[in-house]
Design a protein around this motif. Structure first.
Motif, PDB file in Angstrom:
ATOM      1  N   ARG A 121       0.776  -1.217  -0.036  1.00 42.22           N
ATOM      2  CA  ARG A 121      -0.067  -0.002  -0.131  1.00 42.22           C
ATOM      3  C   ARG A 121       0.874   1.291   0.019  1.00 42.22           C
ATOM      4  NH1 ARG A 121      -3.903  -1.793   5.039  1.00 42.22           N
ATOM      5  NH2 ARG A 121      -4.931  -3.616   4.201  1.00 42.22           N
ATOM      6  N   ARG A 122       0.119   2.601  -0.294  1.00 43.91           N
ATOM      7  CA  ARG A 122       0.864   3.644  -0.132  1.00 43.91           C
ATOM      8  C   ARG A 122       0.377   4.192   1.321  1.00 43.91           C
ATOM      9  NH1 ARG A 122       4.031   3.445  -4.745  1.00 43.91           N
ATOM     10  NH2 ARG A 122       2.686   3.122  -6.513  1.00 43.91           N
ATOM     11  N   ASP A 123       1.359   4.361   2.325  1.00 44.52           N
ATOM     12  CA  ASP A 123       0.811   4.663   3.606  1.00 44.52           C
ATOM     13  C   ASP A 123       1.751   5.460   4.249  1.00 44.52           C
ATOM     14  OD1 ASP A 123      -0.782   4.564   5.840  1.00 44.52           O
ATOM     15  OD2 ASP A 123      -1.107   2.376   5.727  1.00 44.52           O
ATOM     16  N   SER A 124       1.463   6.146   5.294  1.00 45.15           N
ATOM     17  CA  SER A 124       2.129   7.306   5.932  1.00 45.15           C
ATOM     18  C   SER A 124       3.432   6.656   6.815  1.00 45.15           C
ATOM     19  CB  SER A 124       1.120   7.914   7.076  1.00 45.15           C
ATOM     20  OG  SER A 124       0.538   7.010   8.025  1.00 45.15           O
ATOM     21  N   VAL A 125       4.268   7.497   7.185  1.00 45.66           N
ATOM     22  CA  VAL A 125       5.306   7.141   8.000  1.00 45.66           C
ATOM     23  C   VAL A 125       5.287   7.194   9.469  1.00 45.66           C
ATOM     24  CG1 VAL A 125       7.680   7.293   8.541  1.00 45.66           C
ATOM     25  CG2 VAL A 125       6.996   7.299   6.041  1.00 45.66           C
ATOM     26  N   ASP A 126       4.556   6.173  10.330  1.00 46.69           N
ATOM     27  CA  ASP A 126       4.702   6.517  11.949  1.00 46.69           C
ATOM     28  C   ASP A 126       4.845   5.046  12.416  1.00 46.69           C
ATOM     29  OD1 ASP A 126       2.181   5.291  11.565  1.00 46.69           O
ATOM     30  OD2 ASP A 126       1.227   7.160  11.142  1.00 46.69           O
ATOM     31  N   TRP A 127       4.570   5.167  13.726  1.00 47.93           N
ATOM     32  CA  TRP A 127       4.993   4.196  14.570  1.00 47.93           C
ATOM     33  C   TRP A 127       4.204   2.718  14.225  1.00 47.93           C
ATOM     34  CZ3 TRP A 127       1.779   1.580  18.115  1.00 47.93           C
ATOM     35  CH2 TRP A 127       0.718   2.401  18.512  1.00 47.93           C
ATOM     36  N   GLN A 128       3.156   3.018  13.721  1.00 49.88           N
ATOM     37  CA  GLN A 128       2.089   1.809  13.444  1.00 49.88           C
ATOM     38  C   GLN A 128       1.722   1.687  11.831  1.00 49.88           C
ATOM     39  OE1 GLN A 128      -2.043   2.533  15.069  1.00 49.88           O
ATOM     40  NE2 GLN A 128      -1.530   4.720  15.215  1.00 49.88           N
ATOM     41  N   HIS A 129       2.255   2.283  11.034  1.00 55.44           N
ATOM     42  CA  HIS A 129       2.150   2.156   9.411  1.00 55.44           C
ATOM     43  C   HIS A 129       3.258   1.778   8.834  1.00 55.44           C
ATOM     44  CE1 HIS A 129      -1.463   4.588  10.838  1.00 55.44           C
ATOM     45  NE2 HIS A 129      -2.237   3.685   9.837  1.00 55.44           N
ATOM     46  N   THR A 130       3.066   0.988   7.671  1.00 56.88           N
ATOM     47  CA  THR A 130       4.067   0.907   6.784  1.00 56.88           C
ATOM     48  C   THR A 130       3.377   0.677   5.510  1.00 56.88           C
ATOM     49  OG1 THR A 130       5.709  -0.973   6.339  1.00 56.88           O
ATOM     50  CG2 THR A 130       3.699  -1.862   7.444  1.00 56.88           C
ATOM     51  N   GLY A 131       4.152   0.656   4.447  1.00 55.56           N
ATOM     52  CA  GLY A 131       3.888   0.308   2.992  1.00 55.56           C
ATOM     53  C   GLY A 131       3.787  -1.166   2.846  1.00 55.56           C
ATOM     54  N   THR A 132       4.069  -1.988   3.688  1.00 60.09           N
ATOM     55  CA  THR A 132       3.951  -3.561   3.404  1.00 60.09           C
ATOM     56  C   THR A 132       3.367  -4.180   4.516  1.00 60.09           C
ATOM     57  OG1 THR A 132       6.423  -3.354   4.018  1.00 60.09           O
ATOM     58  CG2 THR A 132       5.759  -3.483   1.630  1.00 60.09           C
ATOM     59  N   PRO A 133       2.201  -3.925   4.952  1.00 58.06           N
ATOM     60  CA  PRO A 133       1.711  -4.503   6.057  1.00 58.06           C
ATOM     61  C   PRO A 133       1.200  -6.006   6.006  1.00 58.06           C
ATOM     62  CG  PRO A 133      -0.047  -3.155   5.018  1.00 58.06           C
ATOM     63  CD  PRO A 133       1.272  -2.994   4.225  1.00 58.06           C
ATOM     64  N   HIS A 134       0.982  -6.719   7.082  1.00 57.10           N
ATOM     65  CA  HIS A 134       0.564  -8.253   6.969  1.00 57.10           C
ATOM     66  C   HIS A 134      -0.958  -8.152   7.468  1.00 57.10           C
ATOM     67  CE1 HIS A 134       5.021  -8.357   7.020  1.00 57.10           C
ATOM     68  NE2 HIS A 134       4.701  -9.639   6.419  1.00 57.10           N
ATOM     69  N   GLN A 135      -1.542  -8.993   6.718  1.00 59.29           N
ATOM     70  CA  GLN A 135      -3.074  -8.715   6.767  1.00 59.29           C
ATOM     71  C   GLN A 135      -3.648 -10.281   7.121  1.00 59.29           C
ATOM     72  OE1 GLN A 135      -5.507  -6.150   4.415  1.00 59.29           O
ATOM     73  NE2 GLN A 135      -7.345  -7.330   5.011  1.00 59.29           N
ATOM     74  N   LEU A 136      -4.681 -10.560   7.595  1.00 58.53           N
ATOM     75  CA  LEU A 136      -5.408 -11.813   7.756  1.00 58.53           C
ATOM     76  C   LEU A 136      -6.756 -11.614   7.272  1.00 58.53           C
ATOM     77  CD1 LEU A 136      -5.511 -14.791   8.552  1.00 58.53           C
ATOM     78  CD2 LEU A 136      -5.962 -14.001  10.873  1.00 58.53           C
ATOM     79  N   ASP A 137      -7.248 -12.416   6.477  1.00 54.00           N
ATOM     80  CA  ASP A 137      -8.629 -12.716   6.086  1.00 54.00           C
ATOM     81  C   ASP A 137      -9.181 -13.653   6.554  1.00 54.00           C
ATOM     82  OD1 ASP A 137     -10.577 -10.509   3.624  1.00 54.00           O
ATOM     83  OD2 ASP A 137      -8.281  -9.716   4.233  1.00 54.00           O
ATOM     84  N   LEU A 138     -10.479 -13.690   7.422  1.00 54.38           N
ATOM     85  CA  LEU A 138     -11.106 -14.788   7.961  1.00 54.38           C
ATOM     86  C   LEU A 138     -12.499 -14.574   7.494  1.00 54.38           C
ATOM     87  CD1 LEU A 138      -9.705 -14.225  11.546  1.00 54.38           C
ATOM     88  CD2 LEU A 138      -9.177 -16.129   9.950  1.00 54.38           C
ATOM     89  N   TRP A 139     -12.859 -15.719   6.300  1.00 52.10           N
ATOM     90  CA  TRP A 139     -14.181 -15.577   5.936  1.00 52.10           C
ATOM     91  C   TRP A 139     -14.821 -17.073   6.112  1.00 52.10           C
ATOM     92  CZ3 TRP A 139     -16.471 -12.408   1.537  1.00 52.10           C
ATOM     93  CH2 TRP A 139     -15.796 -11.178   1.514  1.00 52.10           C
ATOM     94  N   ARG A 140     -16.105 -16.981   7.138  1.00 53.44           N
ATOM     95  CA  ARG A 140     -16.626 -18.411   7.128  1.00 53.44           C
ATOM     96  C   ARG A 140     -17.745 -18.223   6.323  1.00 53.44           C
ATOM     97  NH1 ARG A 140     -20.251 -20.932  12.082  1.00 53.44           N
ATOM     98  NH2 ARG A 140     -20.748 -22.989  10.974  1.00 53.44           N
ATOM     99  N   ILE A 141     -18.018 -19.273   5.295  1.00 55.92           N
ATOM    100  CA  ILE A 141     -19.067 -19.202   4.427  1.00 55.92           C
ATOM    101  C   ILE A 141     -19.825 -20.586   4.569  1.00 55.92           C
ATOM    102  CG2 ILE A 141     -19.730 -19.085   1.935  1.00 55.92           C
ATOM    103  CD1 ILE A 141     -18.014 -16.758   3.043  1.00 55.92           C
ATOM    104  N   SER A 142     -21.065 -20.553   4.753  1.00 60.33           N
ATOM    105  CA  SER A 142     -21.802 -21.772   4.957  1.00 60.33           C
ATOM    106  C   SER A 142     -23.318 -21.704   4.140  1.00 60.33           C
ATOM    107  CB  SER A 142     -21.876 -21.710   6.741  1.00 60.33           C
ATOM    108  OG  SER A 142     -22.682 -23.124   6.656  1.00 60.33           O
ATOM    109  N   ARG A 143     -23.730 -23.094   3.800  1.00 63.17           N
ATOM    110  CA  ARG A 143     -25.012 -23.238   3.618  1.00 63.17           C
ATOM    111  C   ARG A 143     -25.838 -24.022   4.423  1.00 63.17           C
ATOM    112  NH1 ARG A 143     -24.077 -26.448  -2.086  1.00 63.17           N
ATOM    113  NH2 ARG A 143     -22.943 -28.315  -1.302  1.00 63.17           N
ATOM    114  N   ASN A 144     -25.217 -24.497   5.512  1.00 64.34           N
ATOM    115  CA  ASN A 144     -25.613 -25.369   6.632  1.00 64.34           C
ATOM    116  C   ASN A 144     -26.382 -24.811   7.681  1.00 64.34           C
ATOM    117  OD1 ASN A 144     -24.607 -27.623   5.279  1.00 64.34           O
ATOM    118  ND2 ASN A 144     -22.715 -27.889   6.727  1.00 64.34           N
ATOM    119  N   VAL A 145     -25.800 -23.238   7.927  1.00 62.59           N
ATOM    120  CA  VAL A 145     -26.500 -22.546   8.987  1.00 62.59           C
ATOM    121  C   VAL A 145     -26.374 -20.996   8.500  1.00 62.59           C
ATOM    122  CG1 VAL A 145     -25.445 -23.841  10.997  1.00 62.59           C
ATOM    123  CG2 VAL A 145     -24.166 -21.897  10.071  1.00 62.59           C
TER     124      VAL A 145
END
Length: 372
Positions: A122-146
């Protein structure tokens, strides 16, 4: 649309993905493992699909198939890194979801948890909690049972926070995403300040239908930031430490124990007076990306970049206009650059050289004020 050069693309892909076990162990992977274990126990009859796709993805999967409008500002090259006219370096791990949903539409599974972790660009600011190369997690639960809806989303949020940040005070606030309904942002309290750790919602039906899943399918979608979760878990206040090569720091990035600070290097501050055009984008994200590009392998030396002031041509005294050779429409920015590598002390000469690189990247005027 301006695509990355081959050299820029190679440099981006050469950066280690801390979420990938094949590239070496890191505490970020322990965060993912703990969440996988918790949700697996909570949903024992749900299949777990773990995806680790290549970071160069189809533009359509990064945006169109997640419901982003054709004119969405996030598509612009100032925010997205284009590999070609039809491919980008993924800006979020959500880009792995559309192909997974298409696969699910032709599979026999009826209840699946998608776990998609990895580095993003990403394009992002420079500070203690931002970076141009963050790590992310996507969690998708997909169901036709419930049928999965808001009550199940609330439970999922609670399980995530209690697993990764036990005992932490948190809240959710409404948020809008093109791929969810009933969207929410998840914040946790840190020193009287709310820090965002991710966003979530009920999977938007039109996203599921577009992938070939009929009306019997419902889902939950959640995207926490892995860097932020690890920093909060260990008590780290500088995102650059996650990649530190200092053995005293690196060995602490292999577990989830509280971070033990090592000796702090002194900061070096440089104030820059730069000229920019009337329409120049001086947002933190754009300036931050220019700084990282300018510093190249020394990008981690930049601790922060802040615009302290902005003065138009008409507001500047004549002497200042003449010194800068400013023309009508241009602006003068006062920018503070703080340099502090996490593993060494900069000499004045080194700091001045880095300062000049940043100055050249930001300054658009004819008069150069270099000090290195």
């Amino acid at each position: 649309m301006s695509a990355l050069t081959l050299e820029e693309l190679h440099a981006a892909l050469s950066l280690r993905d801390l979420a990938d076990p094949a590239q070496g162990p890191h505490a970020i992977q322990l965060i993912v493992d703990s969440i996988r274990t918790t949700l697996g126990r909570a949903w024992p009859y749900t299949e777990i699909w773990t995806r680790r796709d290549h970071p160069v993805v189809l533009l359509a999967d990064n945006y169109d198939n997640l419901g982003y409008a054709a004119g969405a500002v996030t598509r612009e090259a100032r925010y997205t890194r284009y590999a070609s006219a039809t491919e980008v370096l993924r800006s979020h791990t959500s880009a792995m979801v559309p192909p997974a949903l298409r696969e699910l539409a032709t599979a026999e599974a009826s209840d699946v948890l998608l776990i998609c972790a990895g580095i993003c660009y990403r394009r992002d600011s420079v500070d203690w909690q931002h970076t141009g190369t963050p790590h992310q997690l996507d969690l998708w639960r997909i169901s036709r049972n419930v049928t999965l809806g808001e009550p199940e989303l609330v439970e999922m949020i609670e399980r995530l926070v209690e697993t990764v940040l036990p005992g932490q005070t948190y809240r959710t606030v409404p948020a809008v995403h093109p791929y969810t309904i009933h969207g929410r942002q998840i914040d946790v309290l840190l020193d009287d300040e709310w820090i965002e750790i991710g966003e979530c919602g009920v999977a938007a039906p039109h996203i599921l239908r577009k992938a070939g899943l009929d009306e019997s399918w419902t889902g939950l979608a959640m995207g926490p930031g892995l860097d932020r979760l690890l920093m909060l878990r260990k008590g780290i206040r500088d995102i650059r430490l996650l990649r530190s090569s200092d053995p005293r720091v690196a060995e602490q990035m292999l577990d989830l124990a509280p971070y033990r600070p090592v000796s702090t290097m002194p900061p070096v501050r440089r104030d820059l007076s730069v000229v920019v055009g009337a329409t120049a984008d001086v947002s933190p994200e754009v300036l931050g990306d220019k700084v990282r590009d300018a510093l190249g392998p020394d990008a981690d030396a930049a601790e922060s970049l802040d615009v302290l002031g902005e003065t138009t041509y008409d507001e500047l005294p004549p002497a200042a206009r003449q010194r800068l050779q400013l023309i009508p429409g241009q602006r003068n920015l006062l920018v503070r650059l703080v340099l502090r590598p996490v593993d060494r002390t900069l000499t004045d000469a080194e700091a001045n050289q880095l300062r000049d690189k940043v100055y050249r990247a930001l300054h658009e005027g004819p008069v150069l004020e270099l000090i290195g």
